[in-house]
Design a protein around this motif. Structure first.
Motif, short mmCIF file in Angstrom:
data_model
loop_
_atom_site.label_atom_id
_atom_site.label_comp_id
_atom_site.label_asym_id
_atom_site.label_seq_id
_atom_site.Cartn_x
_atom_site.Cartn_y
_atom_site.Cartn_z
N ASN A 1 4.74 -7.30 -12.05
CA ASN A 1 4.26 -7.18 -10.67
C ASN A 1 5.37 -7.18 -9.64
OD1 ASN A 1 1.08 -7.44 -10.67
ND2 ASN A 1 1.85 -8.78 -12.27
N GLN A 2 6.62 -7.25 -10.09
CA GLN A 2 7.73 -7.31 -9.14
C GLN A 2 7.79 -6.06 -8.27
OE1 GLN A 2 11.65 -7.59 -10.87
NE2 GLN A 2 12.39 -8.79 -9.13
N ASN A 3 7.78 -4.87 -8.93
CA ASN A 3 7.86 -3.63 -8.16
C ASN A 3 6.62 -3.42 -7.32
OD1 ASN A 3 10.37 -3.03 -9.21
ND2 ASN A 3 9.52 -1.88 -10.95
N ALA A 4 5.46 -3.77 -7.91
CA ALA A 4 4.20 -3.61 -7.17
C ALA A 4 4.19 -4.49 -5.93
CB ALA A 4 3.02 -3.96 -8.06
N ALA A 5 4.76 -5.70 -6.05
CA ALA A 5 4.78 -6.61 -4.90
C ALA A 5 5.67 -6.07 -3.79
CB ALA A 5 5.28 -7.99 -5.34
N HIS A 6 6.82 -5.49 -4.17
CA HIS A 6 7.70 -4.92 -3.16
C HIS A 6 7.00 -3.78 -2.42
CE1 HIS A 6 11.30 -3.58 -1.15
NE2 HIS A 6 11.21 -2.39 -1.73
N HIS A 7 6.32 -2.91 -3.19
CA HIS A 7 5.59 -1.80 -2.57
C HIS A 7 4.47 -2.32 -1.69
CE1 HIS A 7 3.82 2.16 -2.11
NE2 HIS A 7 2.65 1.63 -2.44
N THR A 8 3.78 -3.38 -2.17
CA THR A 8 2.69 -3.96 -1.38
C THR A 8 3.20 -4.51 -0.06
OG1 THR A 8 1.44 -4.51 -3.36
CG2 THR A 8 0.88 -5.73 -1.35
N ASN A 9 4.36 -5.17 -0.10
CA ASN A 9 4.93 -5.74 1.13
C ASN A 9 5.27 -4.64 2.13
OD1 ASN A 9 4.69 -8.31 0.15
ND2 ASN A 9 6.77 -8.40 -0.66
N MET A 10 5.85 -3.52 1.66
CA MET A 10 6.16 -2.41 2.57
C MET A 10 4.89 -1.81 3.13
SD MET A 10 9.44 -0.19 1.39
CE MET A 10 8.70 0.47 -0.09
N ARG A 11 3.89 -1.64 2.28
CA ARG A 11 2.62 -1.08 2.75
C ARG A 11 1.99 -1.98 3.80
NH1 ARG A 11 -1.42 2.51 0.69
NH2 ARG A 11 -3.47 1.99 1.54
N GLN A 12 2.03 -3.30 3.56
CA GLN A 12 1.46 -4.23 4.53
C GLN A 12 2.21 -4.15 5.86
OE1 GLN A 12 1.71 -7.91 2.37
NE2 GLN A 12 -0.31 -7.67 1.43
N ALA A 13 3.52 -3.97 5.79
CA ALA A 13 4.31 -3.85 7.02
C ALA A 13 3.92 -2.60 7.80
CB ALA A 13 5.80 -3.84 6.69
N VAL A 14 3.72 -1.49 7.08
CA VAL A 14 3.31 -0.25 7.74
C VAL A 14 1.90 -0.40 8.30
CG1 VAL A 14 2.85 2.21 7.41
CG2 VAL A 14 4.83 1.16 6.31
N GLU A 15 1.00 -1.01 7.54
CA GLU A 15 -0.37 -1.24 8.03
C GLU A 15 -0.36 -2.07 9.31
OE1 GLU A 15 -2.22 -3.00 4.66
OE2 GLU A 15 -2.95 -1.08 3.85
N LYS A 16 0.51 -3.08 9.35
CA LYS A 16 0.62 -3.92 10.54
C LYS A 16 1.12 -3.11 11.73
CE LYS A 16 2.31 -8.44 12.00
NZ LYS A 16 3.10 -9.64 11.60
N SER A 17 2.07 -2.18 11.48
CA SER A 17 2.57 -1.34 12.57
C SER A 17 1.49 -0.38 13.06
CB SER A 17 3.81 -0.57 12.11
OG SER A 17 3.47 0.52 11.27
N ILE A 18 0.62 0.07 12.14
CA ILE A 18 -0.49 0.95 12.55
C ILE A 18 -1.45 0.19 13.46
CG2 ILE A 18 -2.51 2.21 11.70
CD1 ILE A 18 -0.85 2.86 9.17
N GLN A 19 -1.72 -1.05 13.10
CA GLN A 19 -2.57 -1.87 13.95
C GLN A 19 -1.94 -2.07 15.33
OE1 GLN A 19 -3.59 -5.65 12.21
NE2 GLN A 19 -4.69 -6.36 14.00
N HIS A 20 -0.63 -2.29 15.35
CA HIS A 20 0.09 -2.44 16.62
C HIS A 20 0.00 -1.15 17.44
CE1 HIS A 20 3.14 -4.29 19.25
NE2 HIS A 20 3.65 -3.06 19.36
N LEU A 21 0.10 -0.02 16.75
CA LEU A 21 0.02 1.29 17.41
C LEU A 21 -1.37 1.50 18.03
CD1 LEU A 21 1.70 3.87 17.84
CD2 LEU A 21 0.67 4.78 15.76
N GLN A 22 -2.40 1.07 17.31
CA GLN A 22 -3.77 1.22 17.83
C GLN A 22 -3.98 0.40 19.10
OE1 GLN A 22 -5.88 -0.08 14.37
NE2 GLN A 22 -6.04 1.97 13.49
N GLU A 23 -3.28 -0.71 19.20
CA GLU A 23 -3.44 -1.59 20.37
C GLU A 23 -2.53 -1.19 21.53
OE1 GLU A 23 -2.65 -5.42 18.79
OE2 GLU A 23 -4.49 -5.48 17.58
N HIS A 24 -1.42 -0.50 21.22
CA HIS A 24 -0.43 -0.14 22.26
C HIS A 24 -0.20 1.37 22.26
CE1 HIS A 24 0.36 -4.41 21.23
NE2 HIS A 24 0.60 -4.54 22.52
#
Length: 542
Positions: free
Chosen positions: A165-188
């Motif tokens: 799960n090491q590689n999957a976790a790294h990919h998940t963390n990047m995806r979560q960071a992008v998802e968070k930026s999308i949420q920020h974009l929707q608000e701003h």
């Protein structure tokens, strides 16, 4: 000769296996797992099932393991072919180095990798099973050496899981960071953005950011940003009479010309044409699960929503209105009814894409929770040119509620009341007087007394999961129940609870004070549905 020395990282993890069980369950079996201070791993070996963990549902399958953290509640449900699984419980200990050079044990250390993940890969599965079978064979040993071997095997098994799960976790963390930026974009969305700024916000390389962004949204970042701005502009065109220039600048476009061009490219008509459609005399309106508000304002929807498990909103009397099943997500079927206006709330996005709906007709999405039914009614009337009817509708409801409250005060006094939504996944207890489909009516408008568990468990949420442990404590005087068939694998599965000893022992059950009510009438925020709730309460409590 000088010896070279080095020190091992003093931050170490130890996994202490407490128990391992092997289960084989038939179709329809279900169980609730309450996890106190230990971690739990569930590894499916055969069949399929569902795991409901907090607010997330997982479709369990072979080759995956499911992690339940301490303090969590989970429900397991086997599907049509039954299921087999290993269930392991363990404690996690860490050894942290201190400035003085000592190593101190820490239970449930914060630095444990992947412990926040609920679903783990365990492939190759044959290797996973080999570990588990070896541990299971020795589970009842009294030999100190074999007991030590079990713990060594378990450490190796956890190392195996982490490596997978090491590689999957790294990919998940990047995806979560992008998802968070999308949420920020929707608000701003009104700000000026570049892809570089968004990638920097997510702390992800630009090329990776664009790739992950497109995988999540199917669009490139700036195209998505313009889509958000157009969606907001559509809301303002329907809800206000502001000038097109003012709307363009408000949502983030620098000039009206560019706004008009992007709007027409996206929507297919100009902003002015889009706005004019709402002023048609006989408007054909599609308002999925908001039909209650249309009928209250004297408007018949062009088509009504239904669900193949829930049925349709029969209490509205729309017997001659065509029906569309939301589970089918059939945009083409809806297009045949040629709606002029679509009204929806945010909850409807899980059924149909608002992008697909937006291609059919001007679409207004209510920016607030529809449980504020007065605001929803007023905004609906504003959109549909029926503002003159709003006050009459509200006044009639408030008179009905006040008369009912007066009658109930005499007949019910301080007796307690609760409302349950029961499905194959479990029981939901509905909240107090401020949130949810029922609380504001039962405890607010009608002044009924909630059972203490209502306030204790639901707090500020709309509902709370009611475990078997808490069900035993529900010594309520009057109980309203409704059945949700959506998760049932066979006809009547949702009613299995009624045969459980915990249910039969409830005071309200023994005294015959349990009242079954219509699902779509009670699980609805509309003013007509609220009026029907009042009628149902009066029928059984006065």
């Amino acid at each position: 000769m000088k010896a070279e020395t080095s020190s091992i990282n003093r931050t170490s993890l130890f996994y202490v296996l407490k128990d391992i069980q092997l289960h084989t369950q038939s179709m329809g079996w279900q169980q609730e797992i309450l996890v106190d201070n230990e971690h739990t791993l569930l590894i499916l070996t055969a069949g399929t099932g569902r795991l409901h963990l907090e607010e997330t549902e997982f479709h369990m399958r072979q080759g995956r393991s499911y992690h339940i953290t301490p303090g969590s509640t989970a429900r397991i449900h086997s599907e049509t072919d039954g299921m087999g699984f290993y269930l392991l419980t363990y404690e996690l200990w860490g050894m942290e180095g201190t400035p003085s050079g000592q190593a101190l044990p820490v239970r449930n250390p914060q630095f444990a990798p992947y412990q926040h993940q609920a679903e783990w890969s365990c492939l190759p599965f044959s290797q996973c099973i080999e570990y588990l079978e070896g541990i299971y064979r020795q589970r009842d040993t009294y030999s100190e050496l074999e007991s030590f071997d079990i713990h060594v095997r378990f450490q190796a098994f956890m190392l195996f899981l982490y490596r997978q799960n090491q590689n999957a976790a790294h990919h998940t963390n990047m995806r979560q960071a992008v998802e968070k930026s999308i949420q920020h974009l929707q608000e701003h969305y009104r700000n000026n953005w570049t892809v570089e700024q968004l990638a920097e916000l997510a702390n992800v390389a630009r090329w990776q950011y664009t790739r992950i962004f497109k995988k999540i949204t199917t669009k490139y970042p700036l195209d998505y940003l313009n889509g958000v701005r157009i969606d907001r502009a559509k809301q303002l065109l329907l809800a206000t009479d502001d000038r097109l220039l003012d709307i363009a600048q408000f949502v983030g476009f620098n000039n009206e010309y560019y706004f008009n061009r992007r709007f027409k490219q996206t929507v297919g008509i100009s902003p002015g044409q889009y706005r004019r459609q709402r002023h048609q005399e006989k408007m054909r309106v599609f308002a999925p699960f908001l039909e209650d508000f249309l009928v209250a304002l004297g408007i018949t929807p062009v088509v009504q929503c239904a669900h193949y498990r829930w049925g349709r909103q029969d209490y509205l009397g729309l017997h001659d209105v065509p029906v569309i099943d939301i589970e089918q997500e059939d945009i083409d079927e809806l297009a045949r009814h040629k709606p002029d206006l679509i009204m929806m709330d945010r909850g409807f996005r899980r059924w149909m894409s608002d992008d697909g709906l937006g291609r059919l007709a001007p679409t207004y999405e209510f920016p607030h929770a529809s449980e504020d039914w007065r605001m929803t009614l007023r905004k609906s009337a504003d959109l549909l040119g029926r503002k003159d009817r709003v006050q009459d509708v509200i006044s009639q409801y408030e008179y009905k509620a006040s008369e009912a409250r007066r009658l109930l005060k005499r007949s019910v006094h301080a007796q307690t009341v609760a409302c349950l939504r029961i499905s194959a996944l479990g029981i939901s207890l509905y909240s107090g007087p401020y949130h949810g489909y029922t609380g504001p009516i039962l405890y607010g408008d009608l002044g009924l007394t909630p059972h203490p568990l209502v306030q204790q468990l639901s707090r500020d949420a709309r509902n709370a999961i009611l475990s078997r442990k808490y069900l035993k404590l529900l010594d309520v005087d009057h109980l309203f129940i409704t059945f949700d068939k959506r998760h049932s694998s066979w006809e009547g599965e949702e009613r299995c609870l009624l045969d459980a000893p915990e249910w039969r022992s409830l005071p309200a059950v023994r005294s015959g004070c349990v009242y079954e009510v219509d699902f779509l009438t009670w699980m609805n925020y509309g003013v007509i549905s609220h009026g029907k709730k009042i009628e149902d309460v009066l029928r059984v409590l006065t």
